[in-house]
Design a protein around this motif. Structure first.
Motif, short mmCIF file in Angstrom:
data_model
loop_
_atom_site.label_atom_id
_atom_site.label_comp_id
_atom_site.label_asym_id
_atom_site.label_seq_id
_atom_site.Cartn_x
_atom_site.Cartn_y
_atom_site.Cartn_z
N ARG A 130 36.71 3.66 46.26
CA ARG A 130 35.60 2.72 46.50
C ARG A 130 34.44 2.94 45.34
NH1 ARG A 130 34.30 -2.22 46.69
NH2 ARG A 130 32.53 -2.60 47.31
N ARG B 230 43.68 3.44 43.42
CA ARG B 230 44.00 2.21 43.93
C ARG B 230 45.21 1.92 44.70
NH1 ARG B 230 40.71 -1.64 45.18
NH2 ARG B 230 39.44 -0.78 43.54
N GLY B 231 45.12 1.68 45.99
CA GLY B 231 46.31 1.57 46.76
C GLY B 231 46.87 2.76 47.75
N GLN C 192 42.03 0.78 51.98
CA GLN C 192 42.17 -0.39 50.79
C GLN C 192 43.39 -1.54 51.16
OE1 GLN C 192 42.25 2.94 50.28
NE2 GLN C 192 39.96 2.72 49.76
N ARG C 193 44.47 -0.90 52.09
CA ARG C 193 45.58 -1.67 52.32
C ARG C 193 45.10 -3.01 53.45
NH1 ARG C 193 50.67 0.15 50.36
NH2 ARG C 193 50.42 2.40 49.10
N LEU C 194 44.13 -2.72 54.17
CA LEU C 194 43.89 -3.62 55.23
C LEU C 194 42.76 -4.84 54.73
CD1 LEU C 194 43.34 -1.24 58.14
CD2 LEU C 194 45.42 -2.49 57.52
N ASP C 195 43.44 -5.88 54.73
CA ASP C 195 42.49 -6.79 54.14
C ASP C 195 41.46 -7.27 54.92
OD1 ASP C 195 44.01 -7.36 51.88
OD2 ASP C 195 45.32 -8.82 53.05
N VAL C 196 41.52 -6.89 56.09
CA VAL C 196 40.26 -7.23 57.24
C VAL C 196 38.99 -6.58 56.99
CG1 VAL C 196 40.90 -5.89 59.16
CG2 VAL C 196 39.89 -7.74 59.68
N ASP D 245 37.90 -5.78 53.79
CA ASP D 245 37.27 -6.10 52.64
C ASP D 245 35.77 -6.43 52.35
OD1 ASP D 245 39.66 -6.06 51.07
OD2 ASP D 245 39.92 -8.34 51.22
N GLU E 236 34.81 -1.23 53.11
CA GLU E 236 35.41 -0.04 52.64
C GLU E 236 34.89 1.40 52.91
OE1 GLU E 236 35.44 -2.67 50.53
OE2 GLU E 236 37.42 -3.25 50.23
#
Length: 68
Positions: free
Chosen positions: A23, A29-30, A35-39, A41, A44
């Motif tokens: 962050r 990145r990744g 970072q993989r959980l869109d919920v 966003d 973080e």
């Protein structure tokens, strides 16, 4: 049981640190779960700090389990 809690604590600690490093620097990145959980966003940093706090709580539980 003690080894399982220690292992989970290490995993949570590593994931929390990876989340914070990603962050603030954008270098990893990744790599992390956060970072993989869109919920998550926009949340973080909070999620990463929560993982680190949970890891510390697991380490404290493991330590107190042995002294009881």
């Amino acid at each position: 049981m003690k080894q399982l809690l220690e292992f989970l604590g290490v995993i949570l600690l590593v994931q929390g640190v990876i989340g914070l490093v990603d962050r603030f620097s954008g270098e990893l990145r990744g790599w992390g779960l956060v970072q993989r959980l869109d919920v998550l966003d926009g949340y973080e940093i909070y999620a990463s700090v929560a993982l680190i706090v949970l890891a510390c709580a697991l380490f404290a539980a493991v330590r107190s389990e042995g002294t009881g």
